[in-house]
Design an enzyme around this catalytic site. Structure first.
Site, mmCIF file in Angstrom:
data_model
loop_
_atom_site.group_PDB
_atom_site.id
_atom_site.type_symbol
_atom_site.label_atom_id
_atom_site.label_comp_id
_atom_site.label_asym_id
_atom_site.label_seq_id
_atom_site.Cartn_x
_atom_site.Cartn_y
_atom_site.Cartn_z
ATOM 1 N N LYS A 181 0.953 -1.055 -0.078
ATOM 2 C CA LYS A 181 -0.040 0.137 0.007
ATOM 3 C C LYS A 181 0.793 1.282 -0.013
ATOM 4 C CE LYS A 181 -1.605 2.596 2.757
ATOM 5 N NZ LYS A 181 -1.464 3.994 1.977
ATOM 6 N N GLY A 233 6.836 4.996 8.419
ATOM 7 C CA GLY A 233 6.145 6.223 8.464
ATOM 8 C C GLY A 233 6.230 6.923 9.534
ATOM 9 N N SER A 234 5.081 7.613 10.147
ATOM 10 C CA SER A 234 5.285 8.237 11.423
ATOM 11 C C SER A 234 5.322 7.386 12.749
ATOM 12 C CB SER A 234 4.275 9.187 11.520
ATOM 13 O OG SER A 234 3.110 8.617 11.506
ATOM 14 N N GLY A 238 2.993 4.266 13.359
ATOM 15 C CA GLY A 238 3.948 3.116 13.976
ATOM 16 C C GLY A 238 3.209 2.261 15.060
ATOM 17 N N GLU A 255 9.616 1.523 10.764
ATOM 18 C CA GLU A 255 10.776 2.341 10.302
ATOM 19 C C GLU A 255 10.220 3.799 10.418
ATOM 20 O OE1 GLU A 255 13.888 2.049 10.226
ATOM 21 O OE2 GLU A 255 14.180 -0.315 9.616
ATOM 22 N N CYS A 289 13.799 10.757 7.035
ATOM 23 C CA CYS A 289 13.712 10.330 8.366
ATOM 24 C C CYS A 289 15.130 10.562 9.025
ATOM 25 C CB CYS A 289 13.131 9.144 8.471
ATOM 26 S SG CYS A 289 14.155 7.850 7.438
ATOM 27 N N GLU A 386 9.568 16.073 15.408
ATOM 28 C CA GLU A 386 10.075 15.753 13.993
ATOM 29 C C GLU A 386 9.601 16.882 13.112
ATOM 30 O OE1 GLU A 386 9.074 12.358 11.742
ATOM 31 O OE2 GLU A 386 11.165 12.087 11.070
HETATM 32 P P1 NAD Z 1 2.199 8.343 8.057
HETATM 33 O O1 NAD Z 1 2.388 7.187 9.105
HETATM 34 O O2 NAD Z 1 0.931 9.257 8.112
HETATM 35 O O3 NAD Z 1 2.045 7.418 6.804
HETATM 36 C C1 NAD Z 1 2.848 6.494 6.416
HETATM 37 C C2 NAD Z 1 1.978 5.223 5.405
HETATM 38 O O4 NAD Z 1 1.115 4.801 6.471
HETATM 39 C C3 NAD Z 1 1.120 5.898 4.575
HETATM 40 O O5 NAD Z 1 1.083 5.191 3.523
HETATM 41 C C4 NAD Z 1 -0.370 6.085 5.136
HETATM 42 O O6 NAD Z 1 -1.408 5.896 4.230
HETATM 43 C C5 NAD Z 1 -0.332 4.868 5.939
HETATM 44 N N1 NAD Z 1 -1.187 4.810 7.073
HETATM 45 C C6 NAD Z 1 -1.537 6.030 7.751
HETATM 46 N N2 NAD Z 1 -2.310 5.278 8.803
HETATM 47 C C7 NAD Z 1 -2.689 4.447 8.741
HETATM 48 C C8 NAD Z 1 -3.420 3.306 9.402
HETATM 49 N N3 NAD Z 1 -4.228 3.529 10.604
HETATM 50 N N4 NAD Z 1 -3.205 2.131 9.331
HETATM 51 C C9 NAD Z 1 -2.378 1.646 8.168
HETATM 52 N N5 NAD Z 1 -1.767 2.385 7.320
HETATM 53 C C10 NAD Z 1 -1.752 3.763 7.495
HETATM 54 O O7 NAD Z 1 3.572 9.081 7.682
HETATM 55 P P2 NAD Z 1 3.909 10.198 6.767
HETATM 56 O O8 NAD Z 1 3.712 11.680 7.489
HETATM 57 O O9 NAD Z 1 3.089 10.304 5.587
HETATM 58 O O10 NAD Z 1 5.250 10.122 6.510
HETATM 59 C C11 NAD Z 1 6.259 10.770 7.301
HETATM 60 C C12 NAD Z 1 6.973 9.997 8.254
HETATM 61 O O11 NAD Z 1 7.652 8.672 7.738
HETATM 62 C C13 NAD Z 1 7.870 10.949 9.039
HETATM 63 O O12 NAD Z 1 7.739 10.674 10.482
HETATM 64 C C14 NAD Z 1 9.142 10.225 8.712
HETATM 65 O O13 NAD Z 1 10.278 10.237 9.748
HETATM 66 C C15 NAD Z 1 8.916 8.757 8.522
HETATM 67 N N6 NAD Z 1 10.098 8.041 7.792
HETATM 68 C C16 NAD Z 1 10.536 6.983 8.374
HETATM 69 C C17 NAD Z 1 11.658 6.377 7.582
HETATM 70 C C18 NAD Z 1 12.617 5.585 8.147
HETATM 71 O O14 NAD Z 1 13.418 4.729 7.615
HETATM 72 N N7 NAD Z 1 12.712 5.419 9.725
HETATM 73 C C19 NAD Z 1 11.849 6.608 6.217
HETATM 74 C C20 NAD Z 1 10.932 7.492 5.500
HETATM 75 C C21 NAD Z 1 9.975 8.262 6.427
#
Ligand code: NAD
Length: 478
Positions: A181, A233-234, A238, A255, A289, A386
């Site tokens: 996804k 993601g965030s 997570g 991650e 990130c 962040e």
């Molecule tokens: P986000 O958590 O809002 O979204 C990330 C993904 O999760 C998207 O595909 C989103 O649609 C999905 N998602 C959201 N809610 C969900 C749920 N309830 N169930 C399942 N999936 C869901 O993050 P974002 O703000 O779009 O992305 C940026 C974040 O990602 C930042 O915090 C960044 O630090 C982090 N990030 C981490 C790494 C790493 O390797 N550690 C790499 C890149 C980005």
């Protein structure tokens, strides 16, 4: 309004399916607000179709039953096909998120291929079974690694292809089938992967794709046919995913976010420090990130470091992502723009000093000027949260113990760097609570594990560890 790309099907079982509803995700250009394209917004029924296809391919298909070498051959074929499409994939990413072409080409066009080939190579070298001497009796037993099953791979928009293939490649090598996804900001480039699989006759059902947002993701993680979740993601999302996976006792790899520190020691060579920070602190308009978003400088060097950091921020070339010279494009979306500018304003209101931030920006687009923040209280929001934008904090320290305390005084622990004479820098690096840290730079290497301490994640990607995270371990005692 020009549509460039329309993706109105989901990809499941090696075929294109009309979605269950007409709901669509519309991708807006962060440069000029035009419509870049639109894609299906997967419903729970679409997710169910994709998971069933992945389940069928896992339970009855050849993929998990192949030898590592056979899977490696397929992974290499997929890499070759994606390499051919690399330019097109990179262009789509630039259109979707405004990522400068000098970044999207290596990160979107080339890295996916590097990731796949690396895991194909590891798969060829991997042993399915290992014989180990027993402890309490004579003879040996067998330790065997078996694929976990169907993996849900949920990724963000900031490096959409790289973060996706960091999961896909080890999951495939391990013998899992997957449902991907992508993020709602990047639902278009992902379909080049689907087309690559059909072009080479990749075993159907092994790779399935359902674009969509939070609700689509939620339907996926709640699906009973999922055996493992790989998520980037965030930290907030997570934590939610980990809680849900905990209730079903399925493994997760997370991650998450970061607020990493770059520690400058008195012995550091400042020319090379600032050459490194150009990328290590500002890459991808601050939307990566692992960036060093907090710089810690010895008090004696503080004024020099501050002035050079401001010079660096002003020197970054901000503008049209299609211009080969551009280092920083716009932020990805109105949502992120509002969040980042809101955090900058709140920092000022709370007494921090804003430096730089006066770069001439294009008239349109979600551009934010690279900004340096000083005098921020260590426990303030700007120093702890962040930003995920081009905002870097500078803190002074009096001795190395204080630098370590400040670096570790974060709920995150993803990355970091120490600049200075290599022996002292190594000693300091050992004391930092973080999943990875660089000496005189931050240069991740695919052969070493990558992941986060504390709120930055669970488990590790990269290296053989990533394959193991998509496998169960079975002991056959003899
Ligand atoms: P986000 O958590 O809002 O979204 C990330 C993904 O999760 C998207 O595909 C989103 O649609 C999905 N998602 C959201 N809610 C969900 C749920 N309830 N169930 C399942 N999936 C869901 O993050 P974002 O703000 O779009 O992305 C940026 C974040 O990602 C930042 O915090 C960044 O630090 C982090 N990030 C981490 C790494 C790493 O390797 N550690 C790499 C890149 C980005």
């Amino acid at each position: 309004m020009t549509f460039t790309t329309v993706r109105d099907r989901i990809f499941a079982g090696g075929e294109w399916h009309a979605p269950d509803t007409n709901a669509q995700v519309i991708v807006e250009s962060p440069v000029d607000y035009s419509e870049v394209g639109r894609a299906v917004e997967g419903s729970a029924a679409d997710v169910d179709l994709a998971v069933r296809a992945a389940r069928e391919a896992f339970d009855n298909g050849p993929w998990p039953r192949m030898s590592y070498a056979e899977r490696a051959d397929w992974i290499d074929k997929l890499a070759d096909e994606l390499e051919r499409r690399g330019g097109e994939t990179a262009d789509l990413i630039t259109a979707e998120i405004g990522q400068p072409v000098r970044l999207s080409r290596p990160w979107g066009g080339v890295r996916p291929v590097v990731h796949l080939r690396y895991y194909a190579k590891l798969a060829r070298e991997a042993a399915l079974e290992q014989e180990r001497p027993n402890m309490g009796r004579a003879g040996t037993s067998i330790v065997r690694r078996e694929p976990l099953g169907v993996a849900a791979l949920i990724v963000p928009w900031n490096h959409p292809q790289a973060s996706m293939t960091l999961k896909l490649s080890p999951a495939l090598a391990a013998g899992c089938t997957v449902v991907i996804k992508p993020a709602p900001e990047t639902p278009l480039d992902i379909f080049n992967l689907a087309e690559a699989t059909t072009a080479i006759g990749f075993p159907p059902g092994v790779i399935n794709i359902v674009p969509g947002g939070r609700e689509t993701g939620q339907a996926l993680i709640e699906h009973e046919g999922i055996d493992k979740i790989g998520f980037t993601g965030s930290s907030a999302t997570g934590r939610h995913i980990a809680a849900l996976a905990g209730s079903r006792l399925i493994p997760v790899t997370l991650e998450l976010g970061g607020k990493s520190a770059g520690i400058i020691l008195e012995s550091a060579d400042l020319d090379s420090v600032f050459e490194s920070l150009r990328v290590a602190s500002f890459e991808n308009t601050g939307q990566t990130c692992a960036l060093l978003s907090r710089i810690l400088a010895p008090r004696a060097m503080y004024d020099t470091v501050r002035d050079r950091l401001v010079d660096l921020a002003r020197d970054l070339r901000v503008g049209d992502p299609l211009d080969e010279q551009t280092e920083m494009g716009p932020l990805v979306s109105r949502r992120i723009y509002d969040r980042v500018t809101g955090m900058i304003t709140a920092a000022k209101d709370s007494g921090a000093t804003l430096l730089a931030g006066d770069t001439q920006l294009p008239d349109r687009g979600y551009y934010v000027a690279p900004t340096i923040v000083t005098d921020a209280a260590l426990d303030s929001a700007i120093a702890q949260d962040e930003v995920f934008g081009p905002v870097v904090l500078l803190h002074p320290y009096d001795d190395v113990d204080e630098a370590v305390r400040i670096a570790n005084g974060s709920r995150y622990g993803l990355a970091g760097a120490v600049y200075g004479d290599p022996d002292t820098a190594l000693e300091v690096a050992r004391r930092i609570e973080t999943g990875s840290i660089g000496i005189n730079g931050y240069r991740p290497d695919l052969a070493q594990p990558y992941g986060g301490y504390k709120d930055s994640g669970l488990g590790r990607e990269f290296a053989p560890e990533a394959i193991w995270s998509y496998q169960e371990v079975k002991s056959i005692w003899r």
